[in-house]
Design a protein around this motif. Structure first.
Motif, PDB file in Angstrom:
ATOM      1  N   SER A  93       0.860  -1.182   0.000  1.00  0.00           N
ATOM      2  CA  SER A  93       0.000   0.000   0.000  1.00  0.00           C
ATOM      3  C   SER A  93       0.901   1.238   0.000  1.00  0.00           C
ATOM      4  N   ASP A 197       5.371  11.783  -4.373  1.00  0.00           N
ATOM      5  CA  ASP A 197       4.331  10.852  -3.927  1.00  0.00           C
ATOM      6  C   ASP A 197       3.044  11.284  -4.616  1.00  0.00           C
ATOM      7  N   LYS A 226      -6.499   4.976  -5.894  1.00  0.00           N
ATOM      8  CA  LYS A 226      -7.188   6.272  -5.824  1.00  0.00           C
ATOM      9  C   LYS A 226      -7.616   6.657  -7.251  1.00  0.00           C
TER      10      LYS A 226
HETATM   11  C1  PLP Z   1      -3.131   7.705   0.386  1.00  0.00           C
HETATM   12  C2  PLP Z   1      -1.769   8.259   0.489  1.00  0.00           C
HETATM   13  C3  PLP Z   1      -0.709   7.490   1.006  1.00  0.00           C
HETATM   14  C4  PLP Z   1      -0.903   6.198   1.754  1.00  0.00           C
HETATM   15  O1  PLP Z   1      -1.524   5.183   1.125  1.00  0.00           O
HETATM   16  P1  PLP Z   1      -2.147   3.967   1.957  1.00  0.00           P
HETATM   17  O2  PLP Z   1      -2.437   2.980   0.882  1.00  0.00           O
HETATM   18  O3  PLP Z   1      -3.355   4.507   2.636  1.00  0.00           O
HETATM   19  O4  PLP Z   1      -1.113   3.493   2.916  1.00  0.00           O
HETATM   20  C5  PLP Z   1       0.568   8.026   0.956  1.00  0.00           C
HETATM   21  N1  PLP Z   1       0.788   9.244   0.440  1.00  0.00           N
HETATM   22  C6  PLP Z   1      -0.207  10.018  -0.040  1.00  0.00           C
HETATM   23  C7  PLP Z   1       0.119  11.358  -0.593  1.00  0.00           C
HETATM   24  C8  PLP Z   1      -1.513   9.559  -0.024  1.00  0.00           C
HETATM   25  O5  PLP Z   1      -2.492  10.347  -0.470  1.00  0.00           O
END
Ligand code: PLP
Length: 415
Positions: A93, A197, A226
């Motif tokens: 994840s 990220d 997402k």
């Molecule tokens: C959602 C998110 C994460 C973490 O992802 P998970 O799958 O919930 O661990 C990391 N960085 C950003 C910028 C995010 O929006």
């Protein structure tokens, strides 16, 4: 009766309830989406039975003919989708993905710059109580107090002062687009590793609706669930020079056996994202978000952080609506509109009961909602937020929400 219904009615009933909730409600949480039936099929497949520690062609256990095929497909498609030199598709994840990036490229105690949590950063970008904040010396940068946007000159000044080993760009609650080239220049000037990220915006980038940092950045991590509309998981992409370090950090540094069922589903999602229709989808997400933001602002006087949106995501400060974020989230939930309470930059309230709400359009756009439905959503949000205790309003809005939703089937849910 399905197998699940027969063997475990308790889980079956919860699943049936969740299907109905997803079908009859408006999903505005900007980090959520509806995956296709094909992605679901791969994620729920018998690849879940297989152990495959290692990488394609270099596994520790036998029987890898087909796991190698799907993992290689996922890697090649990810590289094609983003123009990456190298891709690792095994992170479980986003949070483990970021952890692997830090573990690969930093030493404990190294200085890193990341956006402050209540200014839109993620917990893994240095929140003091998180693994990232405890293991590395994170220097938080902020958005500008007036524009609530990044001030690149300030970021640069901080970088010159602190000489970080890495700068993290890419956020979880930041509505404007990010200037990747500026970050690259700052990183070059101070000799920092440029890490993006793109968890929130990966689908918009893959769909060519936003600029792509992959050509400029040393390392890029994204979740796959997402805007990218794949299974829950993540991938890390990087320049060739970092490939060995990243792979070693993911396995055996941090993880054991990869989830090949999820990797198969990632491969399917990347295939879908490579189709021309996905570009229409990505563009429509932003068109919808802008339509929703404009309507809320101009028709109903909502105060939007950074003035609106250039992405899929909107952050509203409800101070002028006399309702805290927590109560707004709860009352909107009652009528079938799901979003989340969120701090706004320089929030005077606590993170558990902040001033704002965060919402976006990836899921509703998958469902086929367009600008006309955005006007309805804005009206419903305003009706509910302006009359949170009026039962008649809540009842009417809930009925209208359900009626509209039933006209737009959710991919992957059989009626
Ligand atoms: C959602 C998110 C994460 C973490 O992802 P998970 O799958 O919930 O661990 C990391 N960085 C950003 C910028 C995010 O929006």
């Amino acid at each position: 009766m399905t197998n699940l219904q027969q063997i475990d009615p308790a889980v079956f009933d919860a699943l049936a309830g969740e299907s109905k909730r997803q079908m009859e409600g408006i999903e505005l949480i900007p980090s959520e989406n509806y995956v296709s039936a094909a992605v679901l099929e791969a994620a729920g497949s018998i690849f879940t039975n297989k152990y495959s520690e290692g990488y394609p062609g270099k596994r520790y256990y036998g029987g890898q003919k087909y796991t190698d095929i799907v993992e290689t497909l996922a890697i090649e498609r990810a590289k094609q989708l983003f123009g990456a030199e190298h891709a690792n598709v095994q992170p479980y994840s986003g949070s483990p993905g970021n952890t692997a990036v830090y573990f690969a490229l930093l030493n404990y105690g190294d200085t890193v710059m990341g956006l402050k949590l209540d200014h839109g950063g993620h917990i893994t970008h240095g929140l003091p109580i998180s693994f990232s904040g405890k293991s590395y010396k994170f220097i938080p940068y902020e958005v500008d107090a007036k524009t609530l946007r990044l001030d690149y000159d300030k970021v640069r000044a901080m970088a010159l002062e602190h000489k970080p080993k890495m700068i993290v760009a890419g956020y979880t609650a930041y509505p404007p687009e990010i200037d990747w080239k500026k970050f690259r220049e700052i990183c070059d000037e101070v000799g920092a590793i440029a890490f993006a990220d793109i968890s929130h915006t990966a689908g918009l980038i893959a769909g060519k609706a936003l600029h792509n940092p992959v050509p400029y950045f040393d390392v890029v991590m994204t979740t796959t669930h997402k805007t990218l509309r794949g299974p829950r998981g993540a991938i890390i992409m990087c320049k060739k020079q970092y490939a060995a370090a990243i792979d070693k950090a993911v396995f055996p540094g941090l993880q054991g056996g990869p989830h090949e069922n999820v990797i198969a589903a990632k491969a399917v999602a990347f295939h879908e994202a490579l189709q021309p229709e996905f570009q229409d989808y990505a563009k429509q997400i932003i068109v919808n978000a802008k339509a929703l933001a404009t309507e809320l602002k101009d028709q109903y006087g909502f105060s939007l952080v950074s003035g609106g949106t250039e992405t899929h995501l909107i952050l509203a400060d409800l101070a002028n609506k006399n309702i805290p974020g927590k109560e707004a989230q709860a009352v909107l939930d009652e009528v079938g509109i799901t979003l989340n309470k969120n701090t706004v930059p320089f929030d005077t309230r606590s993170p558990f009961d902040p001033s704002g709400i965060r919402f976006g359009t990836p899921a509703v756009t998958t469902r086929g909602f367009k600008e006309a439905e955005m006007k309805l959503i804005a009206k419903w949000m305003n009706d509910v937020i302006s009359n949170p205790k009026d039962e008649a309003t809540l009842k009417r809005v809930k009925a209208e929400v359900t009626e509209t939703c039933l006209k737009f089937p959710v991919p992957g849910i059989k009626v």
